[in-house]
Design a protein around this motif. Structure first.
Motif, PDB file in Angstrom:
ATOM      1  N   GLY A 119      11.763  43.909  40.489  1.00  0.00           N
ATOM      2  CA  GLY A 119      12.534  43.017  41.343  1.00  0.00           C
ATOM      3  C   GLY A 119      12.589  41.604  40.814  1.00  0.00           C
ATOM      4  O   GLY A 119      11.740  41.177  40.024  1.00  0.00           O
ATOM      5  N   ASP A 120      13.641  40.868  41.214  1.00  0.00           N
ATOM      6  CA  ASP A 120      13.814  39.454  40.835  1.00  0.00           C
ATOM      7  C   ASP A 120      13.848  39.259  39.327  1.00  0.00           C
ATOM      8  O   ASP A 120      13.434  38.204  38.817  1.00  0.00           O
ATOM      9  CB  ASP A 120      12.702  38.588  41.440  1.00  0.00           C
ATOM     10  N   GLY A 121      14.334  40.249  38.591  1.00  0.00           N
ATOM     11  CA  GLY A 121      14.444  40.113  37.145  1.00  0.00           C
ATOM     12  C   GLY A 121      13.161  40.377  36.394  1.00  0.00           C
ATOM     13  O   GLY A 121      13.141  40.310  35.162  1.00  0.00           O
ATOM     14  N   ASP A 122      12.065  40.675  37.098  1.00  0.00           N
ATOM     15  CA  ASP A 122      10.784  40.957  36.447  1.00  0.00           C
ATOM     16  C   ASP A 122      10.688  42.449  36.097  1.00  0.00           C
ATOM     17  O   ASP A 122      11.323  43.286  36.741  1.00  0.00           O
ATOM     18  CB  ASP A 122       9.617  40.587  37.353  1.00  0.00           C
ATOM     19  N   VAL A 123       9.889  42.747  35.083  1.00  0.00           N
ATOM     20  CA  VAL A 123       9.629  44.141  34.737  1.00  0.00           C
ATOM     21  C   VAL A 123       8.127  44.346  34.558  1.00  0.00           C
ATOM     22  O   VAL A 123       7.387  43.405  34.253  1.00  0.00           O
ATOM     23  CB  VAL A 123      10.375  44.596  33.466  1.00  0.00           C
ATOM     24  N   LEU A 124       7.701  45.593  34.766  1.00  0.00           N
ATOM     25  CA  LEU A 124       6.307  45.977  34.583  1.00  0.00           C
ATOM     26  C   LEU A 124       6.156  46.785  33.309  1.00  0.00           C
ATOM     27  O   LEU A 124       6.975  47.652  33.008  1.00  0.00           O
ATOM     28  CB  LEU A 124       5.817  46.830  35.756  1.00  0.00           C
ATOM     29  N   VAL A 125       5.085  46.521  32.549  1.00  0.00           N
ATOM     30  CA  VAL A 125       4.718  47.345  31.401  1.00  0.00           C
ATOM     31  C   VAL A 125       3.252  47.734  31.558  1.00  0.00           C
ATOM     32  O   VAL A 125       2.454  47.002  32.158  1.00  0.00           O
ATOM     33  CB  VAL A 125       4.957  46.608  30.062  1.00  0.00           C
ATOM     34  N   ILE A 126       2.903  48.890  31.019  1.00  0.00           N
ATOM     35  CA  ILE A 126       1.578  49.468  31.239  1.00  0.00           C
ATOM     36  C   ILE A 126       0.890  49.671  29.901  1.00  0.00           C
ATOM     37  O   ILE A 126       1.425  50.335  29.001  1.00  0.00           O
ATOM     38  CB  ILE A 126       1.694  50.803  31.995  1.00  0.00           C
ATOM     39  N   ALA A 127      -0.293  49.095  29.763  1.00  0.00           N
ATOM     40  CA  ALA A 127      -1.025  49.129  28.487  1.00  0.00           C
ATOM     41  C   ALA A 127      -1.875  50.390  28.404  1.00  0.00           C
ATOM     42  O   ALA A 127      -3.097  50.343  28.341  1.00  0.00           O
ATOM     43  CB  ALA A 127      -1.879  47.871  28.341  1.00  0.00           C
ATOM     44  N   SER A 128      -1.221  51.535  28.389  1.00  0.00           N
ATOM     45  CA  SER A 128      -1.955  52.803  28.438  1.00  0.00           C
ATOM     46  C   SER A 128      -2.537  53.212  27.090  1.00  0.00           C
ATOM     47  O   SER A 128      -3.609  53.817  27.032  1.00  0.00           O
ATOM     48  CB  SER A 128      -1.031  53.917  28.929  1.00  0.00           C
ATOM     49  N   ALA A 129      -1.807  52.925  25.994  1.00  0.00           N
ATOM     50  CA  ALA A 129      -2.198  53.411  24.670  1.00  0.00           C
ATOM     51  C   ALA A 129      -2.488  54.909  24.721  1.00  0.00           C
ATOM     52  O   ALA A 129      -3.390  55.411  24.047  1.00  0.00           O
ATOM     53  CB  ALA A 129      -3.409  52.652  24.128  1.00  0.00           C
ATOM     54  N   ALA A 130      -1.704  55.617  25.575  1.00  0.00           N
ATOM     55  CA  ALA A 130      -1.827  57.075  25.722  1.00  0.00           C
ATOM     56  C   ALA A 130      -3.245  57.498  26.108  1.00  0.00           C
ATOM     57  O   ALA A 130      -3.710  58.574  25.741  1.00  0.00           O
ATOM     58  CB  ALA A 130      -1.383  57.789  24.458  1.00  0.00           C
ATOM     59  N   GLY A 131      -3.962  56.633  26.831  1.00  0.00           N
ATOM     60  CA  GLY A 131      -5.309  56.968  27.277  1.00  0.00           C
ATOM     61  C   GLY A 131      -6.389  56.730  26.251  1.00  0.00           C
ATOM     62  O   GLY A 131      -7.518  57.211  26.402  1.00  0.00           O
ATOM     63  N   ALA A 132      -6.080  55.960  25.212  1.00  0.00           N
ATOM     64  CA  ALA A 132      -7.082  55.637  24.184  1.00  0.00           C
ATOM     65  C   ALA A 132      -8.198  54.792  24.796  1.00  0.00           C
ATOM     66  O   ALA A 132      -8.019  54.139  25.831  1.00  0.00           O
ATOM     67  CB  ALA A 132      -6.427  54.888  23.025  1.00  0.00           C
ATOM     68  N   PRO A 133      -9.372  54.765  24.151  1.00  0.00           N
ATOM     69  CA  PRO A 133     -10.508  54.022  24.722  1.00  0.00           C
ATOM     70  C   PRO A 133     -10.343  52.506  24.681  1.00  0.00           C
ATOM     71  O   PRO A 133     -11.055  51.793  25.391  1.00  0.00           O
ATOM     72  CB  PRO A 133     -11.698  54.470  23.870  1.00  0.00           C
ATOM     73  N   LYS A 134      -9.425  52.008  23.861  1.00  0.00           N
ATOM     74  CA  LYS A 134      -9.223  50.567  23.740  1.00  0.00           C
ATOM     75  C   LYS A 134      -7.801  50.192  24.152  1.00  0.00           C
ATOM     76  O   LYS A 134      -6.867  50.986  24.008  1.00  0.00           O
ATOM     77  CB  LYS A 134      -9.480  50.103  22.302  1.00  0.00           C
TER      78      LYS A 134
END
Length: 302
Positions: free
Chosen positions: A53-68
């Motif tokens: 919303g309001d031009g913002d976006v979400l990104v998720i630092a998953s690294a495919a479930g890596a430990p770091k």
């Protein structure tokens, strides 16, 4: 070292205005450019995103479930100013790492949209970060990789088509109720379309009316179509915001406790899709030849 797989996606993304094939075909992707935490060098990474919303976006630092955490996450923590490429637009943003309930709610929305995020979280003991990218307002027109006004219009139109296709596919995969993230996607699309048509009404159309008086019937039709599409988006938003019988107040798009019937939403989206596609096609046929014509020349207006 550059990642060859990522580089291939980046090149395809830029060459095709945000569209890629292979395992990410039909995915919501942006290119995120960060500044190296230690090197200070710029690094670009394809990442999945969700509207916030309001031009913002979400990104998720998953690294495919890596430990770091992934490198790009460490980079934006050190240097929160980032560059975002959406396919149609390139803009600067400020990265904010969500914490507490805000993080948990955003991650829950993502899991609802794609259960794969929960699988990634289950693979690691770290709490997978969720980052919101706040677009930084800038003066002047948006930064679009177009060499002409006609190409600019085509890129914007194709971006709307692509987003609407994603929403239709997501509704088709929805369960018995419309998920919170999908509701936000719909509302974000409606707002973006409203902003685009408002810009045309107050800037592009008056300019064309002055420079090409013969376009008056075409512009009148396009304005009328803007009004009809505004009615359809208002009806879609009303459906998305409708509470079930017996509850009070409007539904909260981010609250899964407020169920919305995806079948009802699908009908409204299909109505909007038919009207919008007809409008975009007519506008392209009538205006792109004129926008791209050499000075003094005129394209079709019939």
């Amino acid at each position: 070292m550059p990642n060859d797989f990522n580089q291939q996606i980046i090149e395809e993304f830029r060459a095709n205005a945000g569209e890629v094939g292979g395992p990410f075909e039909g995915a919501r992707l942006i290119l995120l450019t960060t500044t190296g935490a230690r090197s200070g060098e710029r690094h670009t990474t394809p990442v999945a995103y969700y509207a916030d919303g309001d031009g913002d976006v979400l990104v998720i630092a998953s690294a495919a479930g890596a430990p770091k955490h992934p490198d790009w996450f460490h980079n934006l923590v050190a240097h929160p100013r980032v560059t975002v490429e959406s396919g149609a637009f390139t803009y600067e943003a400020t990265a904010e790492v969500l914490a507490g309930t805000a993080r948990d709610d955003a991650f829950a929305r993502a899991v609802e949209a794609d259960p794969g995020w929960a699988d990634y979280q289950a693979r690691t003991s770290r709490v997978i970060p969720v980052v919101v990218l706040h677009q930084i307002p800038s003066d002047g027109p948006p930064n679009v990789s177009a060499s002409s006004m006609g190409q600019y219009m085509q890129l914007i139109h194709d971006a709307f088509r692509r987003e609407l296709a994603l929403i239709r596919a997501e509704i088709g995969n929805a369960g018995p109720t419309l998920g919170a993230q999908l509701r936000i996607n719909c509302l974000t699309f409606c707002q973006g379309l409203h902003n685009h048509h408002t810009g045309e009404d107050i800037a592009m159309f008056p300019f064309l009316a002055d420079s090409h008086p013969a376009l008056a019937p075409v512009l009148d039709r396009l304005r009328e179509e803007h009004e009809r599409i505004a009615e359809l988006t208002a009806e879609l938003k009303q459906v998305i915001s409708a509470n079930p019988e017996g509850t009070a107040g409007p539904a909260d798009p981010a609250d899964p406790a407020d169920p919305v019937d995806p079948q009802h939403v699908r009908k409204e989206v299909e109505r909007l899709t038919a009207a919008l596609e007809a409008h975009l096609t007519y506008e392209e046929q009538q205006l792109i030849p004129i926008l791209d014509a050499p000075a003094g020349a005129a394209g079709p207006a019939h």
